[in-house]
Design an enzyme around this catalytic site. Structure first.
Site, PDB file in Angstrom:
ATOM      1  N   GLU A 120      -0.821  -9.089  -0.600  1.00 33.80           N
ATOM      2  CA  GLU A 120      -2.236  -9.279  -0.267  1.00 33.80           C
ATOM      3  C   GLU A 120      -3.105  -9.214  -1.518  1.00 33.80           C
ATOM      4  OE1 GLU A 120      -1.615  -6.188   2.747  1.00 33.80           O
ATOM      5  OE2 GLU A 120      -2.714  -7.449   4.136  1.00 33.80           O
ATOM      6  N   ALA A 153       0.868  -1.169   0.000  1.00 31.43           N
ATOM      7  CA  ALA A 153       0.000   0.000   0.000  1.00 31.43           C
ATOM      8  C   ALA A 153       0.907   1.222   0.000  1.00 31.43           C
ATOM      9  CB  ALA A 153      -0.872  -0.020   1.243  1.00 31.43           C
ATOM     10  N   GLU A 203       4.866  -5.168   7.087  1.00 33.35           N
ATOM     11  CA  GLU A 203       4.198  -4.064   7.806  1.00 33.35           C
ATOM     12  C   GLU A 203       4.773  -3.834   9.193  1.00 33.35           C
ATOM     13  OE1 GLU A 203       2.646  -6.422   6.074  1.00 33.35           O
ATOM     14  OE2 GLU A 203       1.098  -5.514   4.818  1.00 33.35           O
ATOM     15  N   GLY A 216       0.611  -4.866   0.940  1.00 31.06           N
ATOM     16  CA  GLY A 216      -0.601  -4.873   0.118  1.00 31.06           C
ATOM     17  C   GLY A 216      -0.391  -5.539  -1.238  1.00 31.06           C
TER      18      GLY A 216
HETATM   19  N1  CAA Z   1       4.631   3.180  -0.684  1.00 24.59           N
HETATM   20  C1  CAA Z   1       5.040   4.348  -1.223  1.00 24.59           C
HETATM   21  N2  CAA Z   1       6.167   4.473  -1.954  1.00 24.59           N
HETATM   22  C2  CAA Z   1       6.912   3.371  -2.115  1.00 24.59           C
HETATM   23  C3  CAA Z   1       6.547   2.128  -1.572  1.00 24.59           C
HETATM   24  C4  CAA Z   1       5.347   2.053  -0.839  1.00 24.59           C
HETATM   25  N3  CAA Z   1       4.877   0.909  -0.318  1.00 24.59           N
HETATM   26  N4  CAA Z   1       7.496   1.212  -1.907  1.00 24.59           N
HETATM   27  C5  CAA Z   1       8.435   1.870  -2.629  1.00 24.59           C
HETATM   28  N5  CAA Z   1       8.080   3.178  -2.761  1.00 24.59           N
HETATM   29  C6  CAA Z   1       8.787   4.230  -3.465  1.00 24.59           C
HETATM   30  C7  CAA Z   1      10.041   4.677  -2.698  1.00 24.59           C
HETATM   31  O1  CAA Z   1       9.693   5.588  -1.684  1.00 24.59           O
HETATM   32  C8  CAA Z   1      10.866   5.259  -3.803  1.00 24.59           C
HETATM   33  O2  CAA Z   1      10.355   6.537  -4.092  1.00 24.59           O
HETATM   34  P1  CAA Z   1      11.374   7.802  -4.240  1.00 24.59           P
HETATM   35  O3  CAA Z   1      12.192   7.462  -5.451  1.00 24.59           O
HETATM   36  O4  CAA Z   1      10.467   8.961  -4.450  1.00 24.59           O
HETATM   37  O5  CAA Z   1      12.192   7.856  -3.012  1.00 24.59           O
HETATM   38  C9  CAA Z   1      10.536   4.376  -5.011  1.00 24.59           C
HETATM   39  O6  CAA Z   1       9.311   3.726  -4.693  1.00 24.59           O
HETATM   40  C10 CAA Z   1      11.589   3.306  -5.249  1.00 24.59           C
HETATM   41  O7  CAA Z   1      11.739   2.580  -4.038  1.00 24.59           O
HETATM   42  P2  CAA Z   1      13.181   2.316  -3.354  1.00 24.59           P
HETATM   43  O8  CAA Z   1      14.119   3.405  -3.689  1.00 24.59           O
HETATM   44  O9  CAA Z   1      12.945   2.033  -1.908  1.00 24.59           O
HETATM   45  O10 CAA Z   1      13.611   0.988  -4.144  1.00 24.59           O
HETATM   46  P3  CAA Z   1      14.621  -0.150  -3.622  1.00 24.59           P
HETATM   47  O11 CAA Z   1      14.888  -1.008  -4.817  1.00 24.59           O
HETATM   48  O12 CAA Z   1      15.773   0.443  -2.906  1.00 24.59           O
HETATM   49  O13 CAA Z   1      13.789  -1.000  -2.533  1.00 24.59           O
HETATM   50  C11 CAA Z   1      11.826  -2.146  -1.691  1.00 24.59           C
HETATM   51  C12 CAA Z   1      12.667  -1.758  -2.920  1.00 24.59           C
HETATM   52  C13 CAA Z   1      12.613  -3.128  -0.821  1.00 24.59           C
HETATM   53  C14 CAA Z   1      10.560  -2.794  -2.184  1.00 24.59           C
HETATM   54  C15 CAA Z   1      11.523  -0.852  -0.863  1.00 24.59           C
HETATM   55  O14 CAA Z   1      10.968   0.107  -1.749  1.00 24.59           O
HETATM   56  C16 CAA Z   1      10.525  -1.071   0.253  1.00 24.59           C
HETATM   57  O15 CAA Z   1      10.872  -1.589   1.293  1.00 24.59           O
HETATM   58  N6  CAA Z   1       9.271  -0.620   0.061  1.00 24.59           N
HETATM   59  C17 CAA Z   1       8.251  -0.679   1.090  1.00 24.59           C
HETATM   60  C18 CAA Z   1       7.735  -2.068   1.298  1.00 24.59           C
HETATM   61  C19 CAA Z   1       6.686  -2.072   2.392  1.00 24.59           C
HETATM   62  O16 CAA Z   1       6.934  -1.751   3.532  1.00 24.59           O
HETATM   63  N7  CAA Z   1       5.448  -2.463   2.024  1.00 24.59           N
HETATM   64  C20 CAA Z   1       4.330  -2.486   2.950  1.00 24.59           C
HETATM   65  C21 CAA Z   1       3.575  -1.204   2.848  1.00 24.59           C
HETATM   66  S1  CAA Z   1       2.307  -1.050   4.100  1.00 24.59           S
HETATM   67  C22 CAA Z   1       1.059  -2.046   3.545  1.00 24.59           C
HETATM   68  O17 CAA Z   1       1.120  -2.589   2.493  1.00 24.59           O
HETATM   69  C23 CAA Z   1      -0.100  -2.146   4.486  1.00 24.59           C
HETATM   70  C24 CAA Z   1      -1.097  -3.194   4.097  1.00 24.59           C
HETATM   71  O18 CAA Z   1      -1.219  -4.213   4.709  1.00 24.59           O
HETATM   72  C25 CAA Z   1      -1.982  -3.020   2.984  1.00 24.59           C
END
Ligand code: CAA
Length: 258
Positions: free
Chosen positions: A112, A66, A132, A109
């Site tokens: 999911e 998400a 999460e 998400g």
């Molecule tokens: N939400 C918003 N933006 C996100 C995102 C997310 N879930 N995942 C990645 N992005 C964005 C980053 O912020 C980044 O944006 P900027 O260039 O503006 O900084 C862009 O996408 C590229 O991401 P990274 O630079 O982080 O890419 P990476 O290759 O270094 O890492 C990754 C990849 C490991 C997937 C890392 O992006 C990451 O950990 N993302 C978050 C994963 C996460 O925590 N997901 C759970 C979200 S909460 C949820 O989903 C709740 C639910 O139950 C529904």
């Protein structure tokens, strides 16, 4: 077909391909993306010419979760009154079979959403996780429930408590994904599989989806009875007559597809 900002929609014969397309955010699922997926699949679900959907993302990410940036400042009251994520229930009520074709990250998400589909085909570089807990929250789009049903309590608990990602091999071994395909061939293979499903009797495919999903919601005795009743009602369809006649006459069936 309407045009969308965060998804691409393409139809190939009887198959619709919905591609999550927010590359700058690794296909993070913001509210607009949810509304677009819901709207596109509603339109496609009502189209009798479409027999199967493929939902996919990019090579790097099916969806990285998400949208954290969209949620970060929200209050509990806002989340509750907006009933955040509840729109996804409309996606899970689609009657057309949906295959998730997952390359790269399917996190939070994203994992999911893949699990809301009828089954997952994974590219060999796919990674699944419920991270999460690293954000001080818990899964909110069904992960604690669907993952537990898919892989069992031990692995679901470990994944949700530690945020550890699993690779495609471990996901297949655990029953999360139906099959692994080399990443470069994933979409073609998903489309081929969708074409095969779409070539079957649509009424029978809809019944299969309904009865397999009922296994999640009923006890065994009720589920077996429900299956038997739906099985009986399949005999009301022209496709049953055609399918069985074709077998007896040693020819290919010519299904109605609607
Ligand atoms: N939400 C918003 N933006 C996100 C995102 C997310 N879930 N995942 C990645 N992005 C964005 C980053 O912020 C980044 O944006 P900027 O260039 O503006 O900084 C862009 O996408 C590229 O991401 P990274 O630079 O982080 O890419 P990476 O290759 O270094 O890492 C990754 C990849 C490991 C997937 C890392 O992006 C990451 O950990 N993302 C978050 C994963 C996460 O925590 N997901 C759970 C979200 S909460 C949820 O989903 C709740 C639910 O139950 C529904």
């Amino acid at each position: 077909m309407s045009s969308y900002e965060n998804i691409l929609v393409e139809t190939r014969g009887r198959v619709a391909i919905i591609t999550l397309n927010r590359p700058k955010a690794l296909n993070a699922l913001n509210d607009l993306t949810m509304r677009e997926v819901v709207a596109a699949t509603a339109e496609l679900d009502a189209n009798p010419e479409i027999g199967c959907f493929v939902l996919t993302g990019s090579e790097k990410a099916f969806a990285a979760g998400a949208d954290i940036k969209e949620m970060s400042e929200k209050s509990a009251t806002q989340m509750y009154t907006l009933d955040w994520f509840s729109g996804w229930d409309q996606f899970t009520s689609r009657r057309t079979p949906v295959i998730a074709a997952v390359n790269g990250y399917a996190l939070g998400g994203g994992c999911e959403l893949a699990m809301m589909c009828d089954f997952i085909l994974a590219g060999d570089k796919a990674k699944f996780g419920q991270p999460e807990i690293n954000l001080g929250i818990i899964p909110g789009m069904g992960g604690s429930q669907r993952l537990t049903r898919a892989v069992g309590k031990a692995k679901a608990m470990e994944m949700c408590l530690t945020g550890r990602m699993i690779d495609a091999e471990e996901a297949e071994r655990s029953g999360l994904v139906a099959r692994i395909v080399p990443a470069a061939e994933l979409l073609d293979e998903a489309i081929r599989t969708a074409e095969l499903i779409a070539s079957k009797s649509k009424v029978a495919a809809t019944m299969v989806k309904e009865v397999v999903n009922a296994a999640y919601e009923t006890n065994l005795q009720q589920g077996v009875l429900y299956e038997r009743r739906v099985f009986h009602s399949a005999f009301a369809s022209e496709d049953q007559k055609e399918g069985m006649a074709a077998f007896v006459e040693k020819r290919e069936p010519n299904f109605q597809h609607r």
